[in-house]
Design an enzyme around this catalytic site. Structure first.
Site, PDB file in Angstrom:
ATOM      1  N   HIS A 312       0.787  -1.243   0.000  1.00 43.70           N
ATOM      2  CA  HIS A 312       0.000   0.000   0.000  1.00 43.70           C
ATOM      3  C   HIS A 312       0.809   1.278   0.000  1.00 43.70           C
ATOM      4  O   HIS A 312       0.234   2.364   0.001  1.00 43.70           O
ATOM      5  CB  HIS A 312      -0.939   0.031   1.217  1.00 43.70           C
ATOM      6  CG  HIS A 312      -2.153  -0.816   1.058  1.00 43.70           C
ATOM      7  ND1 HIS A 312      -3.301  -0.355   0.468  1.00 43.70           N
ATOM      8  CD2 HIS A 312      -2.407  -2.094   1.399  1.00 43.70           C
ATOM      9  CE1 HIS A 312      -4.214  -1.310   0.464  1.00 43.70           C
ATOM     10  NE2 HIS A 312      -3.689  -2.382   1.016  1.00 43.70           N
ATOM     11  N   LYS A 503      -8.637  14.403   3.518  1.00 45.25           N
ATOM     12  CA  LYS A 503      -7.803  13.198   3.588  1.00 45.25           C
ATOM     13  C   LYS A 503      -6.928  13.354   4.826  1.00 45.25           C
ATOM     14  O   LYS A 503      -6.909  14.432   5.433  1.00 45.25           O
ATOM     15  CB  LYS A 503      -6.921  13.070   2.337  1.00 45.25           C
ATOM     16  CG  LYS A 503      -6.180  14.355   1.970  1.00 45.25           C
ATOM     17  CD  LYS A 503      -5.381  14.202   0.674  1.00 45.25           C
ATOM     18  CE  LYS A 503      -6.234  14.285  -0.574  1.00 45.25           C
ATOM     19  NZ  LYS A 503      -6.380  13.014  -1.254  1.00 45.25           N
ATOM     20  N   ARG A 504      -6.198  12.307   5.220  1.00 43.66           N
ATOM     21  CA  ARG A 504      -5.289  12.454   6.350  1.00 43.66           C
ATOM     22  C   ARG A 504      -4.314  13.605   6.086  1.00 43.66           C
ATOM     23  O   ARG A 504      -3.924  13.866   4.949  1.00 43.66           O
ATOM     24  CB  ARG A 504      -4.539  11.131   6.588  1.00 43.66           C
ATOM     25  CG  ARG A 504      -5.403  10.043   7.220  1.00 43.66           C
ATOM     26  CD  ARG A 504      -5.880  10.415   8.619  1.00 43.66           C
ATOM     27  NE  ARG A 504      -4.796  10.468   9.568  1.00 43.66           N
ATOM     28  CZ  ARG A 504      -4.578   9.578  10.529  1.00 43.66           C
ATOM     29  NH1 ARG A 504      -5.410   8.565  10.688  1.00 43.66           N
ATOM     30  NH2 ARG A 504      -3.566   9.697  11.354  1.00 43.66           N
ATOM     31  N   LYS A 509       0.873  14.617   1.116  1.00 49.55           N
ATOM     32  CA  LYS A 509      -0.409  14.959   0.487  1.00 49.55           C
ATOM     33  C   LYS A 509      -0.494  16.452   0.181  1.00 49.55           C
ATOM     34  O   LYS A 509      -1.414  16.912  -0.482  1.00 49.55           O
ATOM     35  CB  LYS A 509      -1.565  14.505   1.369  1.00 49.55           C
ATOM     36  CG  LYS A 509      -1.656  12.964   1.471  1.00 49.55           C
ATOM     37  CD  LYS A 509      -2.799  12.518   2.364  1.00 49.55           C
ATOM     38  CE  LYS A 509      -2.824  11.030   2.618  1.00 49.55           C
ATOM     39  NZ  LYS A 509      -3.375  10.259   1.480  1.00 49.55           N
ATOM     40  N   THR A 611      -8.275   6.881  -2.992  1.00 50.06           N
ATOM     41  CA  THR A 611      -9.628   6.412  -3.308  1.00 50.06           C
ATOM     42  C   THR A 611     -10.623   7.557  -3.130  1.00 50.06           C
ATOM     43  O   THR A 611     -11.700   7.537  -3.723  1.00 50.06           O
ATOM     44  CB  THR A 611     -10.036   5.214  -2.432  1.00 50.06           C
ATOM     45  OG1 THR A 611      -9.676   5.474  -1.081  1.00 50.06           O
ATOM     46  CG2 THR A 611      -9.351   3.937  -2.902  1.00 50.06           C
ATOM     47  N   LYS A 615     -14.129   8.868  -5.382  1.00 53.62           N
ATOM     48  CA  LYS A 615     -15.438   9.239  -4.822  1.00 53.62           C
ATOM     49  C   LYS A 615     -15.884  10.593  -5.355  1.00 53.62           C
ATOM     50  O   LYS A 615     -17.051  10.788  -5.712  1.00 53.62           O
ATOM     51  CB  LYS A 615     -15.360   9.259  -3.287  1.00 53.62           C
ATOM     52  CG  LYS A 615     -15.154   7.872  -2.692  1.00 53.62           C
ATOM     53  CD  LYS A 615     -14.656   7.909  -1.247  1.00 53.62           C
ATOM     54  CE  LYS A 615     -14.134   6.528  -0.861  1.00 53.62           C
ATOM     55  NZ  LYS A 615     -13.388   6.535   0.405  1.00 53.62           N
TER      56      LYS A 615
END
Length: 777
Positions: A312, A503-504, A509, A611, A615
Site C-alpha cells: 500500500h 484526507k489524512r 499529500k 480512493t 469518490k
C-alpha cells in the site's frame, strides 16, 4: 449455526477468501444495510408513519472508525463488493474498543478525544463465545525428537464478534469477524495463591489491552510492542479459525489425528492487506511444521500458494521493520522460522547470483545494523504467490524500485490491482439525487456494473440532463452549506466554488500547497478589491497522527489562514477558508456530493492510489491533481483535458532528486510565493505568536522532501484554468458528466473481480440466492 456463505443452495463454495486487515473503516451500518437489502423506501415510510424522521435516526449511529484512512476504508469497500459478487469471503480484524480518535479543534489546534464508539453497545455485532480461541505469547522453544515445542507461554483468549456484510440485493450475507482480547480465568492466579488476589484480577487488563485501541498512524510505522502483539493476535486467532473451518468442511480429512492439507490452497485464499498481517506466513508454517508435523518444503509450498500480499505504500517511513530483540522475546518460535525462511531464500538467491553479496544484503529479510530488524515486506514477498500494488503507476514503482531485486527474481509474482470504491455507499447512499438522475437515463444496472455509466456520454449535450446534473449539485451544496453554517457559524456563499481537500494530514499529500494557493488568492483580492473574482470556499479536512508535529502545525496554519481571511471585510464572500473538523466516513458522505473541485495534489510517486479521488469523480466534482496514484488512470479514462492536471511527473521528481531540490530558487524567482512565505514567517497569520510557524517555513525552505515550491507555479496557473471554466457553468457541467461517465473503472466490484480471477483463482457469481421464504431448487 455459524454464518455461512450460501450460493444457489450449495452450502460450501470450493474456495473461501480470508481478507486479513488490521483496519476496517466501516462508518455507519444502518443506511448501508437498508440500501443493500432494497428496504430503504419501505423503512422510510414505516418510520414516517411512526411520526419519526429516518435521517434523524441515522445521525444517532456512531461510525465504526476502526481504520485510519485509505487502507481501512478500502477493506470496507472490498467486503461490500465480495458479498455483492457472491464470493465466500470473510473479513478478519480486531474489534478495537477505541477506534480512530475524535478530532476537536481548540484555538486552531487539533486535540484528540477517545472514540468510545461502543459506549451504548453495537447492535450490528454478535459475540460468538463458542468460537473463542487461545493466543500464545512469550515463552521459549524446546527442540525435541518430535520437533520444536513452544512452551511456558502466556495465553490471551480471542473472543470473536461477527458483523453481517450484506451483498446488494442478492440475498448473500458474508461475515466480518473481529477479535477481542480476553484474559483467561486462571490469569496470574499464582499471585492469588500468595494472597494478592486484587492484583491478579487487575492484571487481567494487561492481556485485554491488546484490543483496546487502534494505532492512529497512517503511512507511518510505529515499532511498539503492543502493536506487534495486535498483529500476532489477529493472525493467530484467524489462522486457527481458518484451519478449524477447513478441517470441519467436507473437503478436509475428518480423521481427528491428522487432516490432509494437500488441498488447503485450493480451499483457502489469504489476502494480506499490507504487511500488518505478515505474521500469517510464519504462523501458518509453525502450525503445519510443528503442530501438523509436515515436511518443511511441503509446508512452504502450501503457505506460498495460500498467501497473497497487497503493498500500500512506497514511503520508507511506512515500511514495517521490527527489532529482532523485541521479536525474540514475544515470538521466539516465529523468529526461528523466519531465520529458516530467510536462509533458504538467500541460498536460492546465492545460487542464481554467485558472489553478489550486495544483492544478498538487499534481499535479506533480516536487516543488519546497529539494531537488527525484520523487514516484513520482504517476508511478505517471499511468502506469497502474488504481490500487487494498488494503481498502475504504483505497481510499476513497486517492480522498478521498492522490490526491484525480487521482481528480477520472480517477475510472474507481481501484479497490479487498481483500487476501487463501492458504488452502493459512494453513490446510491450518499448521493440519491444524482443516482436517480442517472437511473432515469440509463436504468439501474449501473449499481452493480458501474462500467454502464459510459452510456451517459451520449447525453453530454442533452440540455435537460446538463440542467438536472447541475441542479442536483446545487441542492447538495445548499444542504451542506446549511450544516456548515450551523456548525462553524461562518456564512457560506452557496454559489461559490466548493474547493475541497479531505484526507489524512500528511506532508506528502501537500495540504501546504493548497494553503499557499489560498494565501495567493487572498493577496490578489486584497491588492485588487474592485476586480471580479470567482468566489471560492476552500475546505480542508483530515486528522493528523497525534505524534506528527508537522501535520499538527499544518492544521494550525489552515485554521490561522481561515481566521484572517474569513474576517477580512475587503474579501467578503469571495473567499472563505474552512478547516472541516473531525473528518470521518459519515462526514465524507455529506461533503463529497457537495464538492465542485477535488484536490489530489500529492508529489508524483508518493500516493499509492488514493480512493477519495474516485469518490469525488463519481459524485460530479472535477479533479485538480498531479499525475500520481489512480489520478493517472482517471485522466486516461476521462481524457486528460477533462481533469486539471499540473506539476512534475515521476520522472521529473527523480531528475530533481538527482540534481538536488533547491527551494530558495523558487522563493527568489516567484514574487507571489515569496509574499506568502514571508507572511507566514512574519506572523501575519499568527499575530499573537509571530514565531508560531517557524518550523513550517524552515521545513519548506530547507528540508522539504515533497517539493511544494517546485509545483507552486504550475498549480497556481492551473487553478486559473479552474476559475475560467467555473465561469461557464454549462461547459463545467459537461466536463462533470464526462467524468461521471468515465468513472466506471473505479468500482471495487471491478477490483475484486480481478483479485478473484487473477490472484484467488475463483469466479465471481451474479446468481441471486432465493430468499429464505422460497424453497431452494
Amino acid at each position: 449455526m455459524e454464518p455461512c456463505c450460501w450460493l444457489a443452495g450449495v452450502p460450501h463454495r470450493r474456495l473461501r477468501i480470508y481478507y486479513l486487515s488490521l483496519e476496517f473503516y466501516m462508518g455507519r451500518t444502518l443506511q448501508n444495510t437498508m440500501v443493500n437489502l432494497g428496504l430503504q423506501n419501505a423503512c422510510d415510510e414505516a418510520i414516517y408513519q411512526l411520526g419519526l424522521d429516518l435521517e434523524e435516526l441515522e445521525e444517532i449511529e456512531e461510525d465504526a472508525g476502526l481504520g485510519n484512512g485509505g487502507l481501512g476504508r478500502l477493506a470496507a469497500c472490498f467486503l461490500d463488493s465480495m458479498a455483492t459478487l457472491g464470493l465466500a469471503a470473510y473479513g478478519y480484524g480486531i474489534r478495537y474498543e477505541f477506534g480512530i480518535f475524535n478530532q476537536k479543534i481548540v484555538d486552531g489546534w487539533q486535540v484528540e478525544e477517545a472514540d468510545d464508539w461502543l459506549r451504548y453497545g453495537n447492535p450490528w455485532e454478535k459475540a460468538r463465545p463458542e468460537y473463542m480461541l487461545p493466543v500464545h505469547f512469550y515463552g521459549r522453544v524446546e527442540h525435541t525428537a518430535e520437533g520444536a515445542k513452544w512452551v511456558d507461554t502466556q495465553v490471551v483468549l480471542a473472543m470473536p464478534y461477527d458483523t453481517p456484510v450484506p451483498g446488494y440485493k442478492n440475498n448473500t450475507v458474508n461475515t466480518m469477524r473481529l477479535w477481542s482480547a480476553k484474559a483467561p480465568n486462571d490469569f496470574n492466579l499464582q499471585e492469588f495463591n500468595v494472597g494478592d488476589y486484587i492484583e491478579a484480577v487487575l492484571d487481567r487488563n494487561l492481556a485485554e489491552n491488546i484490543s483496546r485501541v487502534l494505532y492512529p498512524n497512517d503511512n507511518f510505522f510505529e515499532g511498539k510492542e503492543l502493536r506487534l502483539k495486535q498483529e500476532y493476535f489477529v493472525v493467530a486467532a484467524t489462522l486457527q479459525d481458518i484451519i478449524r473451518r477447513f478441517k470441519s468442511s467436507k473437503f478436509g480429512c475428518r480423521d481427528p489425528v491428522r487432516a490432509s492439507f494437500e488441498t488447503f490452497p485450493d480451499k483457502v485464499a489469504i489476502q494480506l492487506n499490507d504487511t500488518h498481517p505478515a505474521l500469517s506466513i510464519p504462523e501458518l508454517m509453525r502450525i503445519l511444521v510443528d503442530v501438523e508435523k509436515m515436511d518443511w518444503d511441503k509446508a512452504w509450498e502450501i503457505t506460498q500458494k495460500t498467501c497473497a500480499y497487497t503493498n500500500h505504500t512506497v514511503l520508507p517511513e511506512a515500511l514495517e521493520r521490527w527489532p529482532i530483540s523485541m521479536f525474540e522475546k514475544l515470538l521466539p518460535r516465529h523468529l526461528e522460522i523466519i531465520y529458516t525462511i530467510n536462509q533458504k531464500h538467500l541460498d536460492h538467491v546465492a545460487a542464481l547470483y554467485p558472489g553478489d553479496v550486495d544483492r544478498l544484503r538487499r534481499m535479506s529479510v533480516i536487516e543488519e545494523g546497529d539494531c537488527k530488524r525484520i523487514n516484513m515486506a520482504h517476508l511478505c514477498v517471499i511468502g506469497s504467490h502474488a504481490v500487487n500494488g494498488v494503481a498502475r503507476i504504483h505497481s510499476e514503482i513497486v517492480k522498478n524500485s521498492v522490490f526491484k531485486d525480487f521482481y528480477d527474481l520472480e517477475p510472474e509474482k507481481f501484479q497490479n490491482k487498481t483500487n476501487g470504491i463501492t458504488p452502493r455507499r459512494w453513490l446510491l447512499l450518499c448521493n440519491p439525487g444524482l443516482a436517480e438522475v442517472i437511473a432515469e437515463k440509463i436504468g439501474e444496472d449501473f449499481i452493480t456494473d458501474l462500467s454502464q455509466l459510459k452510456k451517459l456520454l451520449q447525453f453530454v449535450d442533452d440540455e435537460i440532463f446538463i440542467r438536472d446534473v447541475a441542479k442536483v449539485k446545487q441542492e447538495n451544496k445548499l444542504k451542506f452549506s446549511a450544516q456548515l453554517e450551523e456548525q462553524y457559524k461562518v456564512k457560506i456563499n452557496p454559489s461559490s466554488m466548493f474547493d475541497v481537500q479531505v484526507k489524512r494530514i500528511h506532508e506528502y499529500k501537500r495540504q501546504l500547497l493548497n494553503c499557499l494557493h489560498a494565501i495567493t488568492l487572498y493577496n490578489r483580492i486584497r491588492s485588487n478589491p474592485t476586480k471580479s473574482f470567482v468566489p471560492r470556499t476552500i475546505m480542508i479536512g483530515g486528522k493528523a497522527a497525534p505524534g506528527y508535529h508537522m501535520a499538527k502545525m499544518i492544521i494550525k496554519l489552515i485554521t490561522s489562514i481561515g481566521e484572517v481571511v474569513n474576517n477580512d471585510p475587503y474579501v467578503g464572500d469571495r473567499l472563505k477558508v474552512i478547516f472541516l473538523e473531525n473528518y470521518r466516513v459519515s462526514f465524507a458522505e455529506k461533503v463529497i456530493p457537495a464538492s465542485d473541485l477535488s484536490q489530489q495534489i500529492s508529489t508524483a510517486g508518493t500516493e499509492a492510489s488514493g480512493t477519495g479521488n474516485m469518490k469525488f469523480m463519481l459524485n460530479g466534482a472535477l479533479t485538480i491533481g498531479t499525475m500520481d496514484g489512480a489520478n493517472v488512470e482517471m485522466a486516461e479514462e476521462a481524457g486528460e483535458e477533462n481533469l486539471f492536471i499540473f506539476g512534475m511527473r515521476v520522472e521529473d521528481v527523480e531528475a530533481m532528486d538527482q540534481q538536488g531540490y533547491n527551494a530558495k530558487k523558487y522563493y527568489d524567482r516567484l514574487p507571489e510565493l515569496r509574499q506568502a512565505i514571508d507572511q507566514i514567517s512574519s506572523g501575519f497569520f499568527s499575530p499573537r505568536d509571530p514565531g508560531c510557524f517557524h518550523d513550517v517555513v524552515n521545513m519548506l525552505m530547507y528540508h522539504d522532501r515533497f517539493k511544494v515550491f517546485a509545483d507552486y507555479e504550475a498549480y497556481i496557473q492551473c487553478q486559473g484554468q479552474v476559475d475560467e471554466l467555473y465561469m461557464n457553468p454549462r461547459e463545467w457541467t459537461k466536463k462533470v458528466i464526462k467524468n461521471i461517465a468515465s468513472s466506471g473503472k473505479f468500482s471495487s466490484d471491478r477490483t475484486i473481480t480481478e483479485y478473484a480471477r487473477e490472484i484467488w483463482g475463483v469466479e465471481p457469481s451474479a446468481l441471486k440466492i432465493p430468499p429464505p421464504n422460497l424453497p431452494r431448487e
